[in-house]
Every structure is written in C-alpha cells, then in structure tokens.
Design an enzyme around this catalytic site. Structure first.
Site, PDB file in Angstrom:
ATOM      1  N   HIS A  81       0.825  -1.207   0.000  1.00 58.59           N
ATOM      2  CA  HIS A  81       0.000   0.000   0.000  1.00 58.59           C
ATOM      3  C   HIS A  81       0.863   1.262   0.000  1.00 58.59           C
ATOM      4  O   HIS A  81       2.016   1.246   0.441  1.00 58.59           O
ATOM      5  CB  HIS A  81      -0.926  -0.011   1.204  1.00 58.59           C
ATOM      6  CG  HIS A  81      -2.043  -1.012   1.080  1.00 58.59           C
ATOM      7  ND1 HIS A  81      -3.065  -1.080   1.974  1.00 58.59           N
ATOM      8  CD2 HIS A  81      -2.288  -1.966   0.142  1.00 58.59           C
ATOM      9  CE1 HIS A  81      -3.900  -2.037   1.611  1.00 58.59           C
ATOM     10  NE2 HIS A  81      -3.443  -2.595   0.506  1.00 58.59           N
ATOM     11  N   GLU A  83       0.737   3.934   1.815  1.00 55.06           N
ATOM     12  CA  GLU A  83       1.155   4.359   3.144  1.00 55.06           C
ATOM     13  C   GLU A  83       2.355   3.534   3.612  1.00 55.06           C
ATOM     14  O   GLU A  83       3.301   4.076   4.192  1.00 55.06           O
ATOM     15  CB  GLU A  83       0.007   4.191   4.155  1.00 55.06           C
ATOM     16  CG  GLU A  83      -1.271   4.897   3.758  1.00 55.06           C
ATOM     17  CD  GLU A  83      -2.235   4.016   2.952  1.00 55.06           C
ATOM     18  OE1 GLU A  83      -3.449   4.169   3.149  1.00 55.06           O
ATOM     19  OE2 GLU A  83      -1.780   3.198   2.130  1.00 55.06           O
ATOM     20  N   CYS A 109      -6.111   1.441   5.357  1.00 56.33           N
ATOM     21  CA  CYS A 109      -6.699   0.178   5.814  1.00 56.33           C
ATOM     22  C   CYS A 109      -6.214  -0.104   7.230  1.00 56.33           C
ATOM     23  O   CYS A 109      -5.355   0.609   7.764  1.00 56.33           O
ATOM     24  CB  CYS A 109      -6.315  -0.962   4.868  1.00 56.33           C
ATOM     25  SG  CYS A 109      -4.581  -1.484   5.015  1.00 56.33           S
ATOM     26  N   CYS A 112      -2.312  -0.759   7.437  1.00 53.99           N
ATOM     27  CA  CYS A 112      -1.566   0.501   7.352  1.00 53.99           C
ATOM     28  C   CYS A 112      -1.778   1.339   8.600  1.00 53.99           C
ATOM     29  O   CYS A 112      -0.849   1.990   9.086  1.00 53.99           O
ATOM     30  CB  CYS A 112      -1.990   1.284   6.103  1.00 53.99           C
ATOM     31  SG  CYS A 112      -1.457   0.529   4.557  1.00 53.99           S
TER      32      CYS A 112
END
Length: 158
Positions: A81, A83, A109, A112
């Site tokens: 991801h 992040e 999410c 993260c």
C-alpha cells in the site's frame, strides 16, 4: 495585474498525493501518500509491487480473480500500500516521521493504520473513504486525528 490563487497547504500536499498516485501499478485502485512535517515533504509512496517484482498490471490481480471484496484479505495481494511504501521509504533513508502528518488519497486500511500508529504519525488528511471500519476505530482510539478533505474545501474533522 491578475491575482494568483495560491492553494492552502492542505490542498498543496493533497495534490502531491494525487500526483504520486498516478505512479500506482494496482489494477483496482490508485493510491498516493505523502508524509509531511513542518510543511516539508519527508517521503512519498504509491501502491504497487515491491521493487524487482512484477506488477499487477503485468501479472493480473489475484484479488480480482478470487473476487475478494475491497477492504478484505489484504494478504492476497502482491502489492504494497501507498502508506506502507511511504513509511518504508522514510525508514530506508533514515528519516524520522514521528509527529508527522500523512496526506493520503484514501483512508488507510487497518494494516496501514497499525503501522501509522506505531510510526508516530499524529494526523491523517485523506480524500476518500475505504471499506475497512476497523482502521478508523483503531486510529481514533490511538488519538490519530482524521481529517477528510474533498477538493479545495478546508476539511472536516472526524
């Protein structure tokens, strides 16, 4: 003389996150993240496969093939991801992100969010939501401020 319209800091950094998202190689959702402290960009990240690994645009999306709904079964993805990539980039270059702000095109999410909490990021400014209610609950419990901005508005605290 025509007066220039200068974007707010929030708009400026969110527009950078939107630009970063254009590097994404995910076939489902393009996400960009920018970590900022004292109005300075510390790290950026977008979602895609790890360095040296083929991207989903080349291999196809396993999550699509298995019909996994958005926000579920994150482990069934070859990508990292946005992040996570931004946090990893900061660590790779030895940059402290404690007390920083994360600008992200989407609400992080739950995976993260756990990393964000432990990395010491104190505020998240995001544009769109994400289908993972656990993330918002954990971020609020940990005292991470959430602000959603849409376009050029000033933002709405959550």
């Amino acid at each position: 003389m025509v007066k220039e319209t200068r974007p707010s800091w929030e708009t400026y950094f969110m527009e950078i996150a939107l630009l970063v998202a254009r590097r994404s190689t995910c076939t489902r959702r393009a996400v960009g993240a920018v970590i900022v402290k004292d109005k300075r960009v510390l790290a950026t990240g977008y979602n895609g496969a790890p360095s040296g690994v083929r991207h989903c645009v080349e291999t196809g999306c396993l999550r699509e093939q298995l019909k996994v709904p958005s926000g579920e079964r994150h482990e069934l993805c070859r990508g990292i991801h946005a992040e996570q990539n931004a946090i990893i980039q900061a660590a790779f270059h030895g940059v402290s992100i404690r007390d920083a702000v994360l600008f992200c095109t989407n609400l992080p999410c739950s995976i993260c969010s756990k990393m964000i909490i432990n990395a010491g990021i104190r505020r998240i400014i995001y544009r769109s939501g994400y289908a993972d209610s656990m993330s918002e609950d954990m971020l609020q419990e940990a005292g991470v401020e959430l602000i959603q901005i849409r376009g050029d508005d000033g933002g709405e605290k959550r």
